[in-house]
Design a protein around this motif. Sequence first.
Motif, PDB file in Angstrom:
ATOM      1  N   ILE A  48       0.854  -1.187   0.000  1.00 51.01           N
ATOM      2  CA  ILE A  48       0.000   0.000   0.000  1.00 51.01           C
ATOM      3  C   ILE A  48       0.886   1.232   0.000  1.00 51.01           C
ATOM      4  CG2 ILE A  48      -0.184   0.233   2.533  1.00 51.01           C
ATOM      5  CD1 ILE A  48      -3.154   0.969   2.065  1.00 51.01           C
ATOM      6  N   ARG A  49       0.464   2.257  -0.714  1.00 56.22           N
ATOM      7  CA  ARG A  49       1.246   3.491  -0.758  1.00 56.22           C
ATOM      8  C   ARG A  49       0.992   4.306   0.506  1.00 56.22           C
ATOM      9  NH1 ARG A  49       4.133   6.253  -4.266  1.00 56.22           N
ATOM     10  NH2 ARG A  49       3.677   4.775  -5.961  1.00 56.22           N
ATOM     11  N   LEU A  50       2.080   4.765   1.122  1.00 55.02           N
ATOM     12  CA  LEU A  50       1.995   5.513   2.370  1.00 55.02           C
ATOM     13  C   LEU A  50       2.227   7.013   2.175  1.00 55.02           C
ATOM     14  CD1 LEU A  50       4.054   3.087   4.639  1.00 55.02           C
ATOM     15  CD2 LEU A  50       1.564   3.279   4.507  1.00 55.02           C
ATOM     16  N   LEU A  51       2.962   7.388   1.141  1.00 57.33           N
ATOM     17  CA  LEU A  51       3.301   8.786   0.916  1.00 57.33           C
ATOM     18  C   LEU A  51       2.979   9.187  -0.515  1.00 57.33           C
ATOM     19  CD1 LEU A  51       6.816   8.904   2.635  1.00 57.33           C
ATOM     20  CD2 LEU A  51       4.696   9.856   3.546  1.00 57.33           C
ATOM     21  N   THR A  52       2.460  10.387  -0.660  1.00 57.04           N
ATOM     22  CA  THR A  52       2.259  10.980  -1.975  1.00 57.04           C
ATOM     23  C   THR A  52       3.420  11.910  -2.247  1.00 57.04           C
ATOM     24  OG1 THR A  52      -0.149  10.855  -1.796  1.00 57.04           O
ATOM     25  CG2 THR A  52       0.756  12.396  -3.403  1.00 57.04           C
ATOM     26  N   ARG A  53       4.155  11.679  -3.330  1.00 52.78           N
ATOM     27  CA  ARG A  53       5.346  12.455  -3.638  1.00 52.78           C
ATOM     28  C   ARG A  53       5.113  13.299  -4.891  1.00 52.78           C
ATOM     29  NH1 ARG A  53       6.124   7.210  -2.567  1.00 52.78           N
ATOM     30  NH2 ARG A  53       7.707   6.485  -1.078  1.00 52.78           N
ATOM     31  N   THR A  55       7.166  16.853  -7.029  1.00 54.49           N
ATOM     32  CA  THR A  55       8.477  17.497  -7.126  1.00 54.49           C
ATOM     33  C   THR A  55       8.688  18.528  -6.035  1.00 54.49           C
ATOM     34  OG1 THR A  55       7.544  19.106  -8.675  1.00 54.49           O
ATOM     35  CG2 THR A  55       8.610  17.146  -9.616  1.00 54.49           C
ATOM     36  N   ARG A  56       7.606  18.995  -5.413  1.00 55.98           N
ATOM     37  CA  ARG A  56       7.737  20.060  -4.412  1.00 55.98           C
ATOM     38  C   ARG A  56       7.334  19.652  -3.010  1.00 55.98           C
ATOM     39  NH1 ARG A  56       5.545  25.633  -7.333  1.00 55.98           N
ATOM     40  NH2 ARG A  56       7.041  25.653  -9.078  1.00 55.98           N
ATOM     41  N   SER A  57       6.630  18.551  -2.842  1.00 56.70           N
ATOM     42  CA  SER A  57       6.132  18.236  -1.501  1.00 56.70           C
ATOM     43  C   SER A  57       5.976  16.741  -1.314  1.00 56.70           C
ATOM     44  CB  SER A  57       4.791  18.941  -1.249  1.00 56.70           C
ATOM     45  OG  SER A  57       3.800  18.423  -2.114  1.00 56.70           O
ATOM     46  N   VAL A  58       5.879  16.370  -0.044  1.00 56.80           N
ATOM     47  CA  VAL A  58       5.610  14.989   0.361  1.00 56.80           C
ATOM     48  C   VAL A  58       4.509  15.045   1.406  1.00 56.80           C
ATOM     49  CG1 VAL A  58       6.528  12.893   1.388  1.00 56.80           C
ATOM     50  CG2 VAL A  58       7.993  14.304  -0.053  1.00 56.80           C
ATOM     51  N   SER A  59       3.501  14.207   1.267  1.00 56.26           N
ATOM     52  CA  SER A  59       2.422  14.178   2.253  1.00 56.26           C
ATOM     53  C   SER A  59       1.918  12.752   2.406  1.00 56.26           C
ATOM     54  CB  SER A  59       1.272  15.107   1.837  1.00 56.26           C
ATOM     55  OG  SER A  59       0.741  14.691   0.594  1.00 56.26           O
ATOM     56  N   PRO A  60       1.419  12.393   3.603  1.00 55.24           N
ATOM     57  CA  PRO A  60       0.915  11.035   3.806  1.00 55.24           C
ATOM     58  C   PRO A  60      -0.391  10.814   3.031  1.00 55.24           C
ATOM     59  CG  PRO A  60       1.366  12.137   5.905  1.00 55.24           C
ATOM     60  CD  PRO A  60       1.392  13.185   4.845  1.00 55.24           C
ATOM     61  N   THR A  61      -0.555   9.609   2.538  1.00 56.35           N
ATOM     62  CA  THR A  61      -1.848   9.206   1.990  1.00 56.35           C
ATOM     63  C   THR A  61      -2.794   8.937   3.161  1.00 56.35           C
ATOM     64  OG1 THR A  61      -1.230   6.877   2.013  1.00 56.35           O
ATOM     65  CG2 THR A  61      -0.699   8.131   0.014  1.00 56.35           C
TER      66      THR A  61
END
Length: 317
Positions: A48-53, A55-61
């Motif tokens: 399962i994907r845990l992070l949305t990436r 080019t400018r930000s990273v945030s949890p799914t």
Amino acid sequence: MVKNNLKDLLYFVTVARERSFTRAASLLGVTQSALSQAIRGLEARLEIRLLTRTTRSVSPTAAGERLLNAIGHRFDEITAELDLLTALRDKPAGTVRITAGEQVIRGILLPRLTPLLKDYPDIRVEFDINYGFRDIVADRFDAGVRLGDTIDRDMIALPIGPPLQMVAAASPAYFAAHPPPRTPADLTHHTCINLRLQSAGGLYAWEFERGDRKLNVRVEGQLVFNTPPGMVDAAVAGLGIAFLPEDEFGPLLEDGRLVRVLEDWCAPFPGYYLYYPSRRQPSPAFSLVVNALRLPAGGAVGPAATPADTIPDPPPS
């Protein structure tokens, strides 16, 4: 497998909190590529994907947010317990994180902590310069500094400075061109230097008090700052009237570079307090820091501010 999962989970928590692979890698002492590979491996094992990436930000799914809420505090508890083990050592050690305004750090915290840091070289203090109302629990600070009448009642609060007084001041050159205000309402006809509140985002309404009367005045001017040092510099430059706690002006009032006005409308109020959540077992390092900052005579936090009258915004020119 368990060992790898624990390490990768710690990596995930750090990235999710920092919202940045760069900052997380720096905190963890690993390369960004190793960190990214570990997160991808964790996601592959969990399927399962845990992070949305981007080019400018990273945030949890949504799944990542759920995992962060479930395990993040457990890593904090482990860190706290490891810090408590320093009590078994000959000399206390560990990091104490404090958020406060720049003037408080320079004028109160650093001078009082200097002897302690020289005596205990294994104690580290990290200062966060911030003028907003930080949530020290959520942001993982050990303590913060605020004015005494703005602290939540569920916090432990210790006075670290004397009562303060707000000051409205401008340069002699400014008052040579503009008659000094005689009442707070006169400020609506002056060029004032505004402060944007970091917590709420709005402009600070200047608060005055004389006897039983309280007034809030919304002022206007050409300049808006979100921290006091720029406001002080602008006032010295003759660009308007600034309104700040007296200690922010330093020696400028005594040496005549700034002139205070409306002094009879500026009542004393509780000064700076160190505040922190109630804790049953504070670390030895934190206890030493608190004792170094404590005033010889204690005091209670002042009562919450009462509602004030409000002077309407000045009409557009």
